[in-house]
Scaffold this motif. Structure first.
Motif, mmCIF file in Angstrom:
data_model
loop_
_atom_site.group_PDB
_atom_site.id
_atom_site.type_symbol
_atom_site.label_atom_id
_atom_site.label_comp_id
_atom_site.label_asym_id
_atom_site.label_seq_id
_atom_site.Cartn_x
_atom_site.Cartn_y
_atom_site.Cartn_z
ATOM 1 N N PRO A 150 5.139 25.157 33.304
ATOM 2 C CA PRO A 150 6.092 24.603 32.345
ATOM 3 C C PRO A 150 6.938 25.713 31.718
ATOM 4 N N LYS A 151 8.228 25.408 31.531
ATOM 5 C CA LYS A 151 9.147 26.365 30.932
ATOM 6 C C LYS A 151 9.974 25.664 29.867
ATOM 7 N N ARG A 152 10.169 26.357 28.762
ATOM 8 C CA ARG A 152 10.910 25.773 27.644
ATOM 9 C C ARG A 152 12.411 25.848 27.906
ATOM 10 N N ARG A 153 13.112 24.760 27.592
ATOM 11 C CA ARG A 153 14.569 24.688 27.708
ATOM 12 C C ARG A 153 15.120 24.212 26.364
ATOM 13 N N THR A 154 16.134 24.912 25.835
ATOM 14 C CA THR A 154 16.691 24.664 24.509
ATOM 15 C C THR A 154 18.078 24.040 24.613
ATOM 16 N N ILE A 155 18.335 23.045 23.772
ATOM 17 C CA ILE A 155 19.664 22.422 23.669
ATOM 18 C C ILE A 155 20.081 22.459 22.198
ATOM 19 N N VAL A 156 21.361 22.749 21.969
ATOM 20 C CA VAL A 156 21.912 22.822 20.621
ATOM 21 C C VAL A 156 23.174 21.974 20.572
ATOM 22 N N GLN A 157 23.247 21.063 19.618
ATOM 23 C CA GLN A 157 24.497 20.338 19.392
ATOM 24 C C GLN A 157 25.261 21.046 18.290
ATOM 25 N N VAL A 158 26.508 21.440 18.611
ATOM 26 C CA VAL A 158 27.311 22.182 17.641
ATOM 27 C C VAL A 158 28.629 21.456 17.385
ATOM 28 N N ARG A 159 29.205 21.773 16.230
ATOM 29 C CA ARG A 159 30.550 21.324 15.892
ATOM 30 C C ARG A 159 31.454 22.549 15.883
ATOM 31 N N VAL A 160 32.625 22.411 16.499
ATOM 32 C CA VAL A 160 33.576 23.519 16.531
ATOM 33 C C VAL A 160 34.713 23.243 15.556
ATOM 34 N N SER A 161 35.516 24.271 15.306
ATOM 35 C CA SER A 161 36.491 24.212 14.219
ATOM 36 C C SER A 161 37.734 23.405 14.558
ATOM 37 N N THR A 162 37.924 23.061 15.814
ATOM 38 C CA THR A 162 39.096 22.286 16.213
ATOM 39 C C THR A 162 38.664 21.005 16.892
ATOM 40 N N ASP A 163 39.584 20.061 16.990
ATOM 41 C CA ASP A 163 39.261 18.770 17.611
ATOM 42 C C ASP A 163 39.869 18.666 19.000
#
Length: 366
Positions: free
Chosen positions: A215-228
């Motif tokens: 087993p190997k850990r996988r990371t996900i990040v939800q981000v907001r950026v400064s423009t649309d």
């Protein structure tokens, strides 16, 4: 309902997408019990996946399973079309060449792009991204919908799911297996090991030789950026050198991944702050979008055999013990075809056309 100390034809350990899909294929033909250690099926891997269907993921030996799964995923309404784009910095250009060569003649449509071509698809790509390979036929996968669908099909066919039963002992009783979880037990003619990160531990309990499923850990990040200006048509963007990927999640939101594969013990994976920081840094290095907020972060487990191919088939030295494990990051996009193949191997029937079952046999590990 199967009573404690009852018997079934097949007991499947693990109710993630792999075990649940196989259970749905088998239930119309034999009596199947699907056993899940957690309160909720798919808790560690399936439920934390940012799954995407694209034929190049996993390499050319996985591609036949991926292609054979497309129609079922599409018919079920689980796909939303989105291109994928493998991008490269200058030093990684040979990897793009290798990818193109690996899939030559397979029918996978790949288009070579220069930096301007990359910028057409990723409007804020920095000059560091000098080239890319566009795979136009990809798609986002509705993981929750797919998992719920196969569980419902399993129930309709008469199968039974039991949760909160972590198997702690497996023994032989005549021609049957007896599986125990505390004072609960069930007998089965065949065990299917679809336990994901716990697959080697299940094998040891049954007296089978472990394969080396890691087993190997996988990371996900939800981000907001400064423009649309994150376009809805933004592809899944994957670094050909394997250090990040990102995809859109709304007008000014993206999912980022540092492409981490940190070996861990089976358990409840949690994101590490360093991996979150690495994901953001790599994203901001190759694009000029600026992250202004981290809105969500999570980690899941992806489990690999030593050669990174899935393991499907009866153990060559342990009668009645069937491996269905090691799907790594391709378990969801290949689930329909893998389930058809697994059911065919168990029932002694012909498998899906164009898929070489010997490529995935546990016997390849000696």
């Amino acid at each position: 309902m199967i009573s404690p100390h009852g018997r079934v034809d097949i007991a499947i350990i693990g109710a993630g997408i792999a075990g649940a899909s196989l259970a749905a294929e088998l239930a119309p033909h034999v009596r199947v019990l699907l056993i899940e250690a957690e309160d909720m099926p798919g808790y560690h891997s399936t439920g934390r996946s940012a799954a995407f269907w694209h034929e190049t993921l996993g390499g050319p030996h996985v591609q036949p399973l991926t292609r054979a799964s497309y129609d079922a995923l599409d018919r079920g309404g689980f796909l939303k079309l989105r291109a994928s784009l493998a991008v490269a910095e200058h030093d990684a250009l040979p990897l793009l060449d290798k990818m193109a060569a690996d899939f030559a003649g397979t029918g996978v449509g790949l288009t070579r792009l220069d930096h301007d071509g990359v910028r057409h698809w990723v409007p804020r790509a920095r000059p560091i991204l000098v080239a890319g390979l566009l795979e136009s036929t990809g798609a986002d996968i509705d993981v929750a919908g797919l998992h719920a669908s196969v569980q419902a099909a399993f129930r309709r066919a008469g199968g039974e799911l039991i949760t909160s039963r972590r198997i702690d002992a497996i023994e032989r009783s005549g021609s049957d297996w007896v599986l125990r979880a505390g004072d609960w037990s069930v007998a089965a003619g065949i065990i299917v090991n679809a336990a994901g990160a716990w697959a080697d531990g299940v094998a040891l309990m049954a007296g089978a030789h472990p394969i080396g499923i890691q087993p190997k850990r996988r990371t996900i990040v939800q981000v907001r950026v400064s423009t649309d200006d994150v376009p809805e048509t933004l592809p899944l963007v994957v670094d050909i050198a394997g250090s990040y990927y990102f995809r859109p999640e709304g007008a000014n939101r993206l999912w980022l991944c540092p492409h981490d594969e940190t070996p861990v013990e089976p358990g409840d994976a949690a994101p590490e702050e360093i991996d979150v920081a690495i994901a953001i840094d790599r994203f901001e290095t190759v694009t000029d979008w600026k992250v202004v907020a981290v809105e969500r972060k999570w980690a899941g487990l992806r489990s690999f055999a030593p050669d990174r191919l899935p393991v499907f088939g009866f153990d060559p030295k342990t009668p009645g013990f069937f491996w269905f494990a090691g799907q790594g990051g391709i378990g969801i996009q290949t689930a329909p075809a893998a389930a058809l193949l697994g059911a065919a191997l168990i029932l002694g029937q012909a498998g899906p056309a164009g898929i070489d079952a010997d490529r995935y046999t546990p016997a390849r590990f000696g």
